[in-house]
Write an enzyme that holds these catalytic residues in place. Structure first.
Site, PDB file in Angstrom:
ATOM      1  N   ARG A   1       6.149 -17.110  11.294  1.00 37.52           N
ATOM      2  CA  ARG A   1       5.603 -15.968  12.007  1.00 37.52           C
ATOM      3  C   ARG A   1       5.426 -16.563  13.848  1.00 37.52           C
ATOM      4  O   ARG A   1       5.369 -16.057  14.127  1.00 37.52           O
ATOM      5  CB  ARG A   1       3.925 -15.841  11.583  1.00 37.52           C
ATOM      6  CG  ARG A   1       4.257 -14.257  10.824  1.00 37.52           C
ATOM      7  CD  ARG A   1       2.592 -13.893  10.175  1.00 37.52           C
ATOM      8  NE  ARG A   1       1.769 -12.549  10.068  1.00 37.52           N
ATOM      9  CZ  ARG A   1       2.374 -11.992   8.828  1.00 37.52           C
ATOM     10  NH1 ARG A   1       2.676 -12.309   7.649  1.00 37.52           N
ATOM     11  NH2 ARG A   1       2.393 -10.789   8.876  1.00 37.52           N
TER      12      ARG A   1
ATOM     13  N   LYS B   1       8.859  -5.035   4.362  1.00 37.03           N
ATOM     14  CA  LYS B   1       9.113  -6.030   4.051  1.00 37.03           C
ATOM     15  C   LYS B   1       8.443  -6.415   2.357  1.00 37.03           C
ATOM     16  O   LYS B   1       9.455  -7.154   1.798  1.00 37.03           O
ATOM     17  CB  LYS B   1       8.015  -7.405   5.209  1.00 37.03           C
ATOM     18  CG  LYS B   1       9.147  -6.987   5.830  1.00 37.03           C
ATOM     19  CD  LYS B   1       8.597  -8.790   6.505  1.00 37.03           C
ATOM     20  CE  LYS B   1       6.739  -9.264   7.036  1.00 37.03           C
ATOM     21  NZ  LYS B   1       6.420  -8.187   7.428  1.00 37.03           N
TER      22      LYS B   1
ATOM     23  N   ARG C   1      -6.232  -1.546   3.133  1.00 38.46           N
ATOM     24  CA  ARG C   1      -6.354  -2.377   3.365  1.00 38.46           C
ATOM     25  C   ARG C   1      -6.944  -2.801   4.945  1.00 38.46           C
ATOM     26  O   ARG C   1      -7.110  -2.079   5.307  1.00 38.46           O
ATOM     27  CB  ARG C   1      -5.077  -3.078   3.386  1.00 38.46           C
ATOM     28  CG  ARG C   1      -5.253  -4.278   2.959  1.00 38.46           C
ATOM     29  CD  ARG C   1      -3.633  -4.864   2.738  1.00 38.46           C
ATOM     30  NE  ARG C   1      -3.250  -5.058   4.328  1.00 38.46           N
ATOM     31  CZ  ARG C   1      -1.579  -6.263   4.347  1.00 38.46           C
ATOM     32  NH1 ARG C   1      -1.258  -5.901   3.776  1.00 38.46           N
ATOM     33  NH2 ARG C   1      -1.637  -6.834   5.146  1.00 38.46           N
TER      34      ARG C   1
ATOM     35  N   ARG D   1      -2.639  -6.389  15.411  1.00 37.00           N
ATOM     36  CA  ARG D   1      -1.279  -6.917  14.704  1.00 37.00           C
ATOM     37  C   ARG D   1      -0.099  -7.122  15.156  1.00 37.00           C
ATOM     38  O   ARG D   1       1.118  -7.812  15.394  1.00 37.00           O
ATOM     39  CB  ARG D   1      -1.178  -6.868  13.554  1.00 37.00           C
ATOM     40  CG  ARG D   1      -2.366  -7.041  12.891  1.00 37.00           C
ATOM     41  CD  ARG D   1      -2.922  -6.164  10.958  1.00 37.00           C
ATOM     42  NE  ARG D   1      -1.647  -6.716  10.302  1.00 37.00           N
ATOM     43  CZ  ARG D   1      -0.774  -5.330   8.954  1.00 37.00           C
ATOM     44  NH1 ARG D   1      -2.217  -4.654   9.485  1.00 37.00           N
ATOM     45  NH2 ARG D   1      -0.296  -6.312   8.545  1.00 37.00           N
TER      46      ARG D   1
ATOM     47  N   ARG E   1      -1.671   4.184   4.907  1.00 33.57           N
ATOM     48  CA  ARG E   1      -1.199   3.187   3.860  1.00 33.57           C
ATOM     49  C   ARG E   1      -1.853   2.908   2.857  1.00 33.57           C
ATOM     50  O   ARG E   1      -3.375   2.953   2.667  1.00 33.57           O
ATOM     51  CB  ARG E   1      -0.848   1.667   4.223  1.00 33.57           C
ATOM     52  CG  ARG E   1       0.138   0.786   3.094  1.00 33.57           C
ATOM     53  CD  ARG E   1       0.467  -0.364   4.181  1.00 33.57           C
ATOM     54  NE  ARG E   1      -0.075  -1.449   4.403  1.00 33.57           N
ATOM     55  CZ  ARG E   1       0.600  -2.355   5.173  1.00 33.57           C
ATOM     56  NH1 ARG E   1       2.012  -2.710   4.461  1.00 33.57           N
ATOM     57  NH2 ARG E   1       0.144  -3.208   4.805  1.00 33.57           N
TER      58      ARG E   1
HETATM   59  P1  AMP Z   1       0.738  -9.816   5.448  1.00 34.26           P
HETATM   60  O1  AMP Z   1      -0.044  -9.119   4.622  1.00 34.26           O
HETATM   61  O2  AMP Z   1       1.755 -10.327   5.883  1.00 34.26           O
HETATM   62  O3  AMP Z   1       0.524  -9.361   6.866  1.00 34.26           O
HETATM   63  O4  AMP Z   1      -0.872 -10.953   6.183  1.00 34.26           O
HETATM   64  C1  AMP Z   1      -1.180 -10.174   5.923  1.00 34.26           C
HETATM   65  C2  AMP Z   1      -2.614 -11.198   6.916  1.00 34.26           C
HETATM   66  O5  AMP Z   1      -2.813 -12.340   6.727  1.00 34.26           O
HETATM   67  C3  AMP Z   1      -1.440 -11.603   8.827  1.00 34.26           C
HETATM   68  O6  AMP Z   1      -2.352 -10.314   9.714  1.00 34.26           O
HETATM   69  C4  AMP Z   1      -2.426 -12.680   8.945  1.00 34.26           C
HETATM   70  O7  AMP Z   1      -3.782 -13.488   9.140  1.00 34.26           O
HETATM   71  C5  AMP Z   1      -2.446 -14.084   7.579  1.00 34.26           C
HETATM   72  N1  AMP Z   1      -1.042 -14.396   7.272  1.00 34.26           N
HETATM   73  C6  AMP Z   1       0.517 -13.811   6.550  1.00 34.26           C
HETATM   74  N2  AMP Z   1       0.986 -14.886   6.628  1.00 34.26           N
HETATM   75  C7  AMP Z   1       0.566 -15.956   7.656  1.00 34.26           C
HETATM   76  C8  AMP Z   1       1.340 -16.803   8.263  1.00 34.26           C
HETATM   77  N3  AMP Z   1       2.699 -16.894   8.131  1.00 34.26           N
HETATM   78  N4  AMP Z   1       0.620 -17.408   9.668  1.00 34.26           N
HETATM   79  C9  AMP Z   1      -0.770 -17.063  10.147  1.00 34.26           C
HETATM   80  N5  AMP Z   1      -1.432 -15.699   9.078  1.00 34.26           N
HETATM   81  C10 AMP Z   1      -0.525 -15.166   8.311  1.00 34.26           C
END
Ligand code: AMP
Length: 214
Positions: A89, A13, A161, A172, A128
């Site tokens: 989400r 994404k 990360r 996740r 990654r």
């Molecule tokens: P991502 O970079 O999209 O994988 O997001 C990393 C982390 O940020 C996720 O595992 C959540 O802990 C938090 N996060 C990101 N977007 C959201 C969202 N829309 N709602 C809740 N937590 C989020």
């Protein structure tokens, strides 16, 4: 044009959203990225969410919607169009987004779903590498940086990360299946969903997405 990118963590994404945003001169809004920047700069918000991200859990709906509103307020260029990457989400966030869009007399034009199987996701995330400065990601094997451990674009050191560690990836993925996947049906019903095979060369994925948006 306003677009949502939907897909499991590691489905590509972020990578695709960055490229599509550039191609179409629209904003790329990654809620995960906004949260990571808060953690990196040591803000109060960053301190509050640090442990949640580390565990791979979701931060509260209220907090993430506030962040989104604030991002849009401070980035007026998003009025031309935006890509939401990592938001919504869950169904509640999608409903809150619908209300917000209605209030602002705008709408979502496409929801792009990147489809990738779990075993491929696990493999990708365990290899990654991430640049904390420019947010570019690499794969140790399929897309390595030119110089080991160093970002091609900004020359900074690449890291793994915190939440890409195997035990966190499991959490996740579970959250993705239980809370985020219902959004597929939600946006299908609205006639907005376009599914793309996310298990192909990144250039092919990009050209498929651009083809849909034309
Ligand atoms: P991502 O970079 O999209 O994988 O997001 C990393 C982390 O940020 C996720 O595992 C959540 O802990 C938090 N996060 C990101 N977007 C959201 C969202 N829309 N709602 C809740 N937590 C989020």
């Amino acid at each position: 044009m306003n677009i949502i990118f939907l897909g499991a963590p590691g489905s590509g994404k972020g990578t695709q959203a960055q490229k599509v945003a550039l191609e179409n001169s629209i904003c790329h809004i990654s809620t995960g990225e906004v949260l990571r920047k808060e953690i990196a700069c040591g803000s109060d918000l960053g301190k509050t969410v640090q442990e949640i991200l580390k565990k791979g859990e979701l931060v509260s709906n209220e907090l993430v919607l506030d962040l989104l509103r604030n991002f849009l307020d401070t980035h007026k260029e998003c009025k031309k169009g935006f890509i939401l990457d990592g938001f919504p989400r869950n169904i509640e966030q999608a409903e809150q987004l619908d209300n917000f869009l209605l209030e602002n007399k705008t709408k979502i034009d496409y929801v792009i779903l990147l489809k990738v199987e779990d075993n491929i996701i696990i493999d990708r995330l365990s290899n990654r590498l991430y640049c904390t400065t420019c947010s570019l990601t690499y794969n140790k094997y399929t897309n390595p940086p030119q110089s080991s451990g160093i970002c091609d674009k900004c020359g900074n050191e690449l890291i793994i990360r915190n939440d890409d560690r195997p035990e966190t990836v499991k959490t996740r993925l579970n959250i993705y299946h239980s809370q985020t996947e219902p959004l597929i049906e939600y946006y299908k019903k609205k006639g907005l969903l376009v599914g793309i095979n996310g298990n192909q060369e990144p250039e092919n994925i990009l050209s498929e997405i651009l083809g849909v948006l034309q």
